[in-house]
Design an enzyme around this catalytic site. Structure first.
Site, PDB file in Angstrom:
ATOM      1  N   ASN A   7       0.875  -1.177   0.000  1.00  0.00           N
ATOM      2  CA  ASN A   7       0.000   0.000   0.000  1.00  0.00           C
ATOM      3  C   ASN A   7       0.913   1.228   0.000  1.00  0.00           C
ATOM      4  OD1 ASN A   7      -1.768   2.053   0.521  1.00  0.00           O
ATOM      5  ND2 ASN A   7      -2.395   1.304   2.550  1.00  0.00           N
ATOM      6  N   TRP A   8       1.040   1.846  -1.167  1.00  0.00           N
ATOM      7  CA  TRP A   8       1.977   2.982  -1.282  1.00  0.00           C
ATOM      8  C   TRP A   8       1.460   4.220  -0.552  1.00  0.00           C
ATOM      9  CZ3 TRP A   8       4.540   3.462  -6.820  1.00  0.00           C
ATOM     10  CH2 TRP A   8       5.192   2.263  -7.124  1.00  0.00           C
ATOM     11  N   LYS A   9       0.179   4.222  -0.203  1.00  0.00           N
ATOM     12  CA  LYS A   9      -0.441   5.410   0.409  1.00  0.00           C
ATOM     13  C   LYS A   9      -0.152   6.639  -0.462  1.00  0.00           C
ATOM     14  CE  LYS A   9      -0.331   3.116   4.820  1.00  0.00           C
ATOM     15  NZ  LYS A   9      -0.338   3.188   6.272  1.00  0.00           N
ATOM     16  N   HIS A  49      -9.622   0.877   4.359  1.00  0.00           N
ATOM     17  CA  HIS A  49      -8.374   1.040   5.107  1.00  0.00           C
ATOM     18  C   HIS A  49      -8.628   1.916   6.331  1.00  0.00           C
ATOM     19  CE1 HIS A  49      -4.371   2.360   6.219  1.00  0.00           C
ATOM     20  NE2 HIS A  49      -3.954   1.243   5.662  1.00  0.00           N
ATOM     21  N   GLU A  57      -7.145   4.320   7.524  1.00  0.00           N
ATOM     22  CA  GLU A  57      -7.014   5.772   7.292  1.00  0.00           C
ATOM     23  C   GLU A  57      -8.269   6.320   6.612  1.00  0.00           C
ATOM     24  OE1 GLU A  57      -3.152   5.422   5.484  1.00  0.00           O
ATOM     25  OE2 GLU A  57      -2.436   4.718   7.430  1.00  0.00           O
ATOM     26  N   GLU A 117      -5.875  -5.398  10.039  1.00  0.00           N
ATOM     27  CA  GLU A 117      -4.832  -4.430  10.363  1.00  0.00           C
ATOM     28  C   GLU A 117      -5.172  -3.725  11.676  1.00  0.00           C
ATOM     29  OE1 GLU A 117      -2.624  -3.046   6.597  1.00  0.00           O
ATOM     30  OE2 GLU A 117      -4.475  -1.902   6.682  1.00  0.00           O
ATOM     31  N   GLY A 164       1.960   1.805  10.856  1.00  0.00           N
ATOM     32  CA  GLY A 164       2.897   2.917  10.777  1.00  0.00           C
ATOM     33  C   GLY A 164       3.539   3.279  12.108  1.00  0.00           C
ATOM     34  N   SER A 221       2.927  -2.619  10.331  1.00  0.00           N
ATOM     35  CA  SER A 221       4.373  -2.698  10.587  1.00  0.00           C
ATOM     36  C   SER A 221       4.984  -4.049  10.209  1.00  0.00           C
ATOM     37  CB  SER A 221       4.692  -2.320  12.033  1.00  0.00           C
ATOM     38  OG  SER A 221       4.289  -0.980  12.297  1.00  0.00           O
ATOM     39  N   GLY A 264       2.621  -1.324   4.359  1.00  0.00           N
ATOM     40  CA  GLY A 264       2.720   0.107   4.082  1.00  0.00           C
ATOM     41  C   GLY A 264       4.171   0.528   3.933  1.00  0.00           C
ATOM     42  N   GLY A 265       4.723   1.091   5.010  1.00  0.00           N
ATOM     43  CA  GLY A 265       6.061   1.692   4.959  1.00  0.00           C
ATOM     44  C   GLY A 265       7.119   0.847   4.261  1.00  0.00           C
TER      45      GLY A 265
END
Ligand code: PGA
Length: 253
Positions: free
Chosen positions: A9-11, A95, A97, A165, A171, A211, A232-233
């Site tokens: 997930n590049w966000k 998601h 967010e 998640e 994150g 994470s 993600g990251g």
């Protein structure tokens, strides 16, 4: 036997030059012999050009959100049909967010899931509890309602992946332990059995997200009910994402 599925997930990261570089790095590391399913979910602006870059690669393309109408006066929105036309196989819906920063509700997400599947997209549907909910002993209640209020037996289960998640792990560098992840995944699978039937629930993939890193991927993905991850990251660095994909391959022996 469920094939693990690892999605990045590049966000809201990467312009076209950086996106091309990341995809080139991944293509160099993820060959046709890759034993698991892999996707990158990029910002809308990168979908068309990266679809061209990924043609013929085992790495599939996804988006991170969509609206539920096919077209119309919905300023700022993107329809599932537009995502299909741009070359997407997948779309992330719900998601944390989107839920917690943008206020998306289960009611809205249900419409999005149905519309995305109607356009032929495979939905990665995200669920997960806040820290206060976990500490208040409400994890199961939260994920159960996120599933029960959005998923129904008439959905296309071949176009559905669940991503568990825990919001406190996203994150933050705080990963759920394999035992914590496995416990929630097993709970979710049991509840999915109630919605879709036991044999279908056994076939549905439940990704873990929060994470995930090269150092913890293999152990998490090795849990019996964890079928890969939503990353993600760590998906923004080709070597790290490739190492996580390798963790997914290792989990099938
Ligand atoms: P993270 O994000 O890997 O950076 O924790 C996961 C996600 O939000 O999907």
């Amino acid at each position: 036997m469920r094939t693990p599925f690892v999605a990045g997930n590049w966000k809201m990261h990467n312009d076209l030059a950086a996106g091309r570089e990341l995809v080139a790095g991944l293509k160099a590391k993820v060959g046709k012999d890759c034993k698991i399913d892999v996707a990158v979910c990029t910002p809308f602006t990168l979908l068309y050009p990266l679809a061209a870059e990924l043609k013929g690669s085992p790495i599939k393309l996804g988006a991170q959100n969509c609206y539920f109408e096919p077209k119309g006066a919905f300023t700022g929105e993107v329809s599932p049909q537009m995502l299909s036309a741009a070359g997407c196989t997948y779309v992330i819906i719900g998601h944390s967010e989107r839920r917690h920063v943008f206020g998306e509700t289960n009611d809205l997400l249900k419409k999005k899931v149905v519309a995305a599947q109607a356009a032929g997209l495979h939905v990665i549907y995200c669920i997960g509890e806040l820290l206060a909910e976990r500490e208040g002993g409400k994890t199961e209640q939260v994920v159960e309602s996120q599933m029960a209020e959005v998923l129904s037996g008439d959905l296309k289960t071949d176009l559905l992946t669940i991503a568990y998640e825990p919001v406190w792990a996203i994150g933050t560098g705080k990963t759920a332990t394999p035992d914590q992840a496995q416990a929630v995944h097993a709970f979710c699978r049991a509840k999915l059995g109630g919605i879709f039937g036991e044999s279908t629930a056994q076939k549905l993939r439940i990704q873990y997200g929060g994470s995930v890193k090269p150092g913890n991927a293999a152990e998490l993905f090795g849990c019996p009910d964890v079928d890969g991850g939503l990353v993600g990251g760590a998906c923004l660095v080709a070597e790290d994402f490739a190492a996580i994909i390798a963790g997914g391959e290792a989990s099938i022996g």
